[in-house]
Design an enzyme around this catalytic site. Structure first.
Site, PDB file in Angstrom:
ATOM      1  N   ALA A  10       0.849  -1.190   0.000  1.00  0.00           N
ATOM      2  CA  ALA A  10       0.000   0.000   0.000  1.00  0.00           C
ATOM      3  C   ALA A  10       0.882   1.237   0.000  1.00  0.00           C
ATOM      4  O   ALA A  10       1.644   1.448   0.947  1.00  0.00           O
ATOM      5  CB  ALA A  10      -0.913  -0.004   1.222  1.00  0.00           C
ATOM      6  N   LYS A 207      11.885   9.360  14.997  1.00  0.00           N
ATOM      7  CA  LYS A 207      12.861   8.271  14.880  1.00  0.00           C
ATOM      8  C   LYS A 207      13.560   8.020  16.213  1.00  0.00           C
ATOM      9  O   LYS A 207      13.747   6.883  16.623  1.00  0.00           O
ATOM     10  CB  LYS A 207      13.884   8.617  13.790  1.00  0.00           C
ATOM     11  N   GLY A 304      15.660   8.028   0.333  1.00  0.00           N
ATOM     12  CA  GLY A 304      15.827   7.699  -1.069  1.00  0.00           C
ATOM     13  C   GLY A 304      15.260   6.332  -1.388  1.00  0.00           C
ATOM     14  O   GLY A 304      15.092   5.488  -0.518  1.00  0.00           O
TER      15      GLY A 304
END
EC number: 1.1.1.3
Lengths: 428, 428
Positions: A10, A207, A304
């Protein structure tokens, strides 16, 4: 060969397309390594017609990610949509309810709902894995939960927002002011739609909260992260820091102390010669300190297509190999609620301010510092024009509380011509 | 909680004692993380009476490691004796035959007998794990076999012998000659009983051969590693290299090329500003390059009690969690026999020699290089005394074959006053 492991993906942005490419191009390699084929059976995204540079015609299409998550021909729900709530969370919950394992790159969702989702998954005998959510291609979650599992973690540090590190190193290398480099990063498409997520430190704080949880066996406590962005860092700060042998980084630090768990994401000075100090551009770095292993430094691309897809595949292939470590390294129900420590461990600080050029101005500042118990290591007043003087102070180790108390009392001296900037000097 | 995982530890040197300490001190933490208690039931070492700083009275003692490996109350045989053959191999084979999993830090044994041992273990449904054998506390085996499993590995590089890196950085920092620093390292106890294992590059080559196997899915081919030690590196080489912005490292490189698998362990010049170039003292570094993840750099302690014991525990705890990745990342019977590529990929080279101080001497060397197809990037003749002149040459990219051919023809010129030293400049 056993049955194939069937993925439902998804979100088909950069990372989703990257995952599709790996699964298609490396079918033999993946099967050789895991002992079973890994295939994609269904995909979902907002627009079906967009050209993503990959052939999706073999896969079932679902407009609704929740429908994808529930499909009988999906074993692992790969959530790459993003967003703390909304479709990502709904589809993850649906996948767990339908007995699927989940692999996600969604740091915001896990930083906020991670405990609830992990408990639900583990109650259903499934796993949620999130290597791609923290520091892109750097295998830091696996390093903490598996490689360092015999250690008491002492400190976790990281430069984990490539955009901020790009801005800070670009300011230094080109001698450009913050606003100009911010605009440049914007033009280059480096910034999130809401740039506060990047430069305000929020993305990196998500994070850090996840890292702290796996490092210390505590429930994710994103709300307890002390967050300061890079918006107030000037080119002068960067140049002064360089002059003293430091570089400024947006550094996350999670540390268990006698007073509780400290989590801070803020600009810090680090020695220019240290691995963290040498980090240029969009690269990420995480430093793990364990009581037996000592200091481990991990460096790589933090974002990336390739690096993030590589991390997603690491989790997928673990599941294919039946490696089923709990989301946060130990069962979610056994995670403790860490006491958040508001005041950070003592450190030296860098202080910059501008004073009105009056006799005794510097002495008043020095006195205020002394009265707050902050002792001065170095102090410089720079050559100046007009009627104000820039002043730079490096303190000895002090607490943030003592420093803040000194800064508050600066105001009463009447010599301040600008708000002081205080930046922690982190020992690395 | 399920049944405890029971360890039998053979070898109670520094690392063995470190493992005992972790198991004793961290019983609760290990059980919380893996979901089962981890205990030691039996130990074995050469001398029973030696004081190792740990209490061993609770554990059964075996004089014979083979007897330990066969004990009914041992689930995992932890082999920390070392040595490619002899008791380590015999006991490992006995453990496998008796249905035990094996965790070892023994690079020499695996570099030479790894294929045979892994096949035996996998035929018996057991695993051999060896995170501690390569780069101490750095989790490089797990990073390659699990975290990068979605990548084709493009290159693996590493500084993996702390003693050599200590010697090279100490020579540079103190300006001391090789012999003097070698003796210093010897006094400090940094060298193996047979120092050739360290300074001859053999120990590091064992590690490289293991890394190449897990990186490329090939059978360990230690015999195919091109090995050159650091014995011929002079302080002049180090200073000249520094002058050009390089540092000399004993660098291992494994690279799959169109011609086959290159494996070399040799002194190389690397840019002083690169992570490898900045590595000081006994620290290790491994650089992994994957086609999706890009470059990942891992840095940490490569030896010592804590770091190595941490890596041993990482494997033990994987087994406790039922993480059972095959020894070399995929079943040993599916590993291919890599074609060894004898001639290394082209690179620039650093060449140092001393010439007799005669007119035309330098021209003869330049001509010999040109005739061998080696083109010169930079050439310097240094100020000199007496009748010989030191000369330094940096070539453009060339193959080692072409360079060796040029060096052979130098001899015929009659101008050489010393054997030339050639050092590869590795692009990092």
């Amino acid at each position: 060969m056993t049955d194939p492991l069937r993925l439902g993906i998804a979100g088909l942005g950069t990372v989703g397309a990257g995952v599709v490419k790996i699964v298609r191009q490396k079918a033999n390699l993946l099967a050789a390594r895991t002992g079973r084929p890994v295939v994609i059976t269904a995909v979902s995204a907002r627009s079906r017609d967009k050209d993503r540079g990959v052939n999706l015609s073999q896969y079932a299409w679902e407009d609704d990610p929740v429908a994808l998550a529930k499909r009988d021909d999906v074993d692992v729900f790969v959530e790459l949509m993003g967003g703390a709530d909304g479709p990502a969370k709904a589809a993850t919950q649906a996948a767990i309810a339908a007995g699927k394992d989940v692999v996600t790159a969604n740091k915001a969702m896990l930083a906020i709902h991670g405990q609830e989702l992990a408990e639900a998954a583990e109650a259903a005998g499934r796993v949620i894995r999130f290597e791609a959510a923290v520091a892109g291609g750097i295998p830091v979650i696996k390093a903490l939960t598996e490689s360092l599992a015999g250690n008491q973690v002492e400190r976790v540090m990281g430069v984990m927002n490539g955009t901020c590190n790009y801005i800070l190193t670009r300011m230094e290398n080109a001698g450009l002011p913050y606003d100009e480099v911010f605009e440049e990063a914007n033009q280059l498409g480096y910034l999130e739609a809401d740039p506060t997520l990047d430069v305000g430190g929020i993305d990196a704080a998500h994070k850090l909260a996840l890292l702290a949880s796996v490092a210390y066996g505590t429930k994710v406590a994103f709300d307890a992260v002390e967050i300061e962005g890079i918006e107030r860092i000037t080119i002068e700060d960067i140049e002064q820091a360089a002059d003293m042998g430091y570089r400024i980084k947006l550094l996350g630090v999670a540390q268990m102390t006698g007073r509780g768990l400290e989590q801070r994401m803020s600009p810090c000075l680090v020695p220019a010669s240290s691995p963290l100090g040498q980090l240029e551009g969009g690269t990420n770095m995480v430093v793990l300190e364990g009581d037996h292993v000592g200091q481990i430094v991990l460096r790589g691309a933090g974002a990336g297509e390739g690096p993030t897809a590589s991390a997603v595949m690491s989790d997928v292939l673990d599941i294919a190999r039946n490696i089923r470590v709990p989301t946060f390294g130990q069962p979610a129900t056994t995670l403790s609620a860490a006491k958040p420590a508001k005041s950070a461990a003592p450190a030296p600080y860098y202080l910059r301010m501008t004073l009105h050029d009056k006799p005794g101005a510097l002495a008043k500042i020095a006195t205020a510092l002394g009265e707050a118990g902050v002792s001065v290591d170095r102090m410089r007043q720079y050559g100046h024009e007009e009627s104000t003087a820039p002043v730079l102070i490096v303190t000895h180790k002090t607490t943030r509380d003592a420093l803040d108390s000194a800064i508050r009392s600066f105001a009463a001296t009447g010599v301040l011509a600008s708000d002081p900037v205080a930046i922690r000097i982190e020992t690395v």
